[in-house]
Design a protein around this motif. Sequence first.
Motif, PDB file in Angstrom:
ATOM      1  N   ASP A  97     -29.052-126.933  68.694  1.00 46.07           N
ATOM      2  CA  ASP A  97     -30.167-126.097  68.242  1.00 46.07           C
ATOM      3  C   ASP A  97     -30.407-126.253  66.744  1.00 46.07           C
ATOM      4  N   LEU A  98     -29.321-126.332  65.981  1.00 46.89           N
ATOM      5  CA  LEU A  98     -29.460-126.495  64.535  1.00 46.89           C
ATOM      6  C   LEU A  98     -30.101-127.845  64.209  1.00 46.89           C
ATOM      7  N   ALA A  99     -29.695-128.889  64.898  1.00 49.51           N
ATOM      8  CA  ALA A  99     -30.295-130.212  64.664  1.00 49.51           C
ATOM      9  C   ALA A  99     -31.797-130.172  64.936  1.00 49.51           C
ATOM     10  N   ALA A 100     -32.179-129.529  66.036  1.00 49.47           N
ATOM     11  CA  ALA A 100     -33.605-129.430  66.367  1.00 49.47           C
ATOM     12  C   ALA A 100     -34.356-128.656  65.286  1.00 49.47           C
ATOM     13  N   ARG A 101     -33.765-127.561  64.811  1.00 49.31           N
ATOM     14  CA  ARG A 101     -34.424-126.759  63.771  1.00 49.31           C
ATOM     15  C   ARG A 101     -34.522-127.521  62.459  1.00 49.31           C
ATOM     16  N   LEU A 102     -33.473-128.263  62.101  1.00 50.15           N
ATOM     17  CA  LEU A 102     -33.518-129.034  60.861  1.00 50.15           C
ATOM     18  C   LEU A 102     -34.609-130.097  60.912  1.00 50.15           C
ATOM     19  N   ILE A 103     -34.715-130.788  62.036  1.00 48.16           N
ATOM     20  CA  ILE A 103     -35.759-131.803  62.166  1.00 48.16           C
ATOM     21  C   ILE A 103     -37.136-131.140  62.133  1.00 48.16           C
ATOM     22  N   GLU A 104     -37.277-130.040  62.835  1.00 52.96           N
ATOM     23  CA  GLU A 104     -38.564-129.332  62.846  1.00 52.96           C
ATOM     24  C   GLU A 104     -38.961-128.871  61.450  1.00 52.96           C
ATOM     25  N   ASP A 105     -38.000-128.374  60.691  1.00 61.77           N
ATOM     26  CA  ASP A 105     -38.313-127.779  59.393  1.00 61.77           C
ATOM     27  C   ASP A 105     -38.310-128.764  58.226  1.00 61.77           C
ATOM     28  N   PHE A 106     -37.593-129.884  58.318  1.00 60.30           N
ATOM     29  CA  PHE A 106     -37.433-130.764  57.166  1.00 60.30           C
ATOM     30  C   PHE A 106     -37.914-132.189  57.384  1.00 60.30           C
ATOM     31  N   ASP A 107     -38.473-132.501  58.541  1.00 58.30           N
ATOM     32  CA  ASP A 107     -38.988-133.839  58.813  1.00 58.30           C
ATOM     33  C   ASP A 107     -40.369-133.963  58.171  1.00 58.30           C
ATOM     34  N   ALA A 108     -40.388-134.317  56.897  1.00 60.59           N
ATOM     35  CA  ALA A 108     -41.631-134.326  56.124  1.00 60.59           C
ATOM     36  C   ALA A 108     -42.654-135.317  56.659  1.00 60.59           C
ATOM     37  N   ASP A 109     -42.215-136.478  57.140  1.00 61.10           N
ATOM     38  CA  ASP A 109     -43.163-137.483  57.628  1.00 61.10           C
ATOM     39  C   ASP A 109     -43.407-137.383  59.134  1.00 61.10           C
ATOM     40  N   GLU A 110     -42.844-136.368  59.768  1.00 60.41           N
ATOM     41  CA  GLU A 110     -43.070-136.047  61.177  1.00 60.41           C
ATOM     42  C   GLU A 110     -42.828-137.230  62.115  1.00 60.41           C
ATOM     43  N   ASP A 111     -41.703-137.948  61.879  1.00 59.74           N
ATOM     44  CA  ASP A 111     -41.349-139.046  62.772  1.00 59.74           C
ATOM     45  C   ASP A 111     -40.205-138.677  63.716  1.00 59.74           C
ATOM     46  N   ALA A 112     -39.882-137.393  63.788  1.00 60.71           N
ATOM     47  CA  ALA A 112     -38.879-136.835  64.714  1.00 60.71           C
ATOM     48  C   ALA A 112     -37.449-137.267  64.401  1.00 60.71           C
ATOM     49  N   LEU A 114     -34.561-137.600  60.719  1.00 56.16           N
ATOM     50  CA  LEU A 114     -34.388-137.282  59.302  1.00 56.16           C
ATOM     51  C   LEU A 114     -33.878-138.505  58.563  1.00 56.16           C
ATOM     52  N   ASP A 115     -34.542-138.843  57.456  1.00 50.87           N
ATOM     53  CA  ASP A 115     -34.020-139.881  56.578  1.00 50.87           C
ATOM     54  C   ASP A 115     -33.100-139.209  55.565  1.00 50.87           C
ATOM     55  N   SER A 116     -32.521-139.967  54.650  1.00 53.96           N
ATOM     56  CA  SER A 116     -31.526-139.411  53.734  1.00 53.96           C
ATOM     57  C   SER A 116     -32.111-138.334  52.820  1.00 53.96           C
ATOM     58  N   GLU A 117     -33.328-138.517  52.353  1.00 52.27           N
ATOM     59  CA  GLU A 117     -33.948-137.523  51.475  1.00 52.27           C
ATOM     60  C   GLU A 117     -34.226-136.223  52.239  1.00 52.27           C
ATOM     61  N   GLU A 118     -34.730-136.341  53.450  1.00 53.93           N
ATOM     62  CA  GLU A 118     -34.998-135.150  54.265  1.00 53.93           C
ATOM     63  C   GLU A 118     -33.696-134.422  54.607  1.00 53.93           C
ATOM     64  N   LEU A 119     -32.647-135.177  54.913  1.00 52.95           N
ATOM     65  CA  LEU A 119     -31.356-134.557  55.217  1.00 52.95           C
ATOM     66  C   LEU A 119     -30.788-133.864  53.986  1.00 52.95           C
ATOM     67  N   LEU A 120     -30.922-134.489  52.822  1.00 50.64           N
ATOM     68  CA  LEU A 120     -30.444-133.871  51.588  1.00 50.64           C
ATOM     69  C   LEU A 120     -31.179-132.548  51.339  1.00 50.64           C
ATOM     70  N   ASN A 121     -32.486-132.527  51.551  1.00 51.37           N
ATOM     71  CA  ASN A 121     -33.255-131.284  51.400  1.00 51.37           C
ATOM     72  C   ASN A 121     -32.763-130.215  52.374  1.00 51.37           C
ATOM     73  N   ALA A 122     -32.498-130.620  53.617  1.00 46.44           N
ATOM     74  CA  ALA A 122     -32.035-129.678  54.636  1.00 46.44           C
ATOM     75  C   ALA A 122     -30.671-129.101  54.273  1.00 46.44           C
ATOM     76  N   LEU A 123     -29.740-129.975  53.882  1.00 53.13           N
ATOM     77  CA  LEU A 123     -28.397-129.505  53.544  1.00 53.13           C
ATOM     78  C   LEU A 123     -28.414-128.640  52.289  1.00 53.13           C
ATOM     79  N   SER A 124     -29.258-128.975  51.337  1.00 51.72           N
ATOM     80  CA  SER A 124     -29.377-128.153  50.130  1.00 51.72           C
ATOM     81  C   SER A 124     -29.897-126.764  50.474  1.00 51.72           C
ATOM     82  N   ALA A 125     -30.879-126.694  51.372  1.00 48.36           N
ATOM     83  CA  ALA A 125     -31.404-125.395  51.797  1.00 48.36           C
ATOM     84  C   ALA A 125     -30.338-124.592  52.539  1.00 48.36           C
TER      85      ALA A 125
END
Length: 150
Positions: A97-112, A114-125
Motif C-alpha cells: 500500500d505504501l509503494a502504491a501511495r508513493l508512486i501515486e503521490d511522487f511520480d512527477a512524470d506519471e510513468d507509474a 519512481l526514478d531516483s529523484e522522485e524516490l528521494l523526494n518521497a523519502l524526504s517527505a
Amino acid sequence: MKTKLLIAGGLVPLASIIAATASARPWGPPPPPPPAEEVVVEFFTDYDTDESNTLTQQELATALQGMREKRMEQRAERPGKGLNNDRKGRGPIGPEDLAARLIEDFDADEDAVLDSEELLNALSAMGRKHRGGPGRGDCPLDNSDDAAEQ
C-alpha cells in the motif's frame, strides 16, 4: 601503604571496564537513520531487478519490506524497545500500500514508476513526517487515522 596502592591499582582497570560497558549498552538511543540519498542508492542497487533505473510498484514494495525488516532487527537488538503493540488494531501502512501511495503521490512524470529523484523526494517527505519537521501535516503520506488525531 601497599594496600592503598593495590586498591588504587585495582580501581583504574575497574573504572575502564565500567566505562567500556556503559558505552556499549545496546539499549541506548537508536542510531540515526541513514540519509535519504544513501537509502535511494541502496534501493536501486539492491531492488531494481530489471536495471531500468526506475522502481516499479513491486520493486518498491520489496525494498520497503526489506527496510522494515532491517529496522525490526535493529529494534530487536535493543532490550525493551520492541514493537508498540498498543495501537488498537492500527499499524503502519503495509509495503504494498505504501509503494502504491508513493508512486501515486511522487511520480512527477506519471510513468507509474519512481526514478531516483522522485524516490528521494518521497523519502524526504516521509522523513519530515516521521520527525515532525517542516512539512508535517501537508505530507501526502498522512493517513486518515493520523489526521484525525491531530
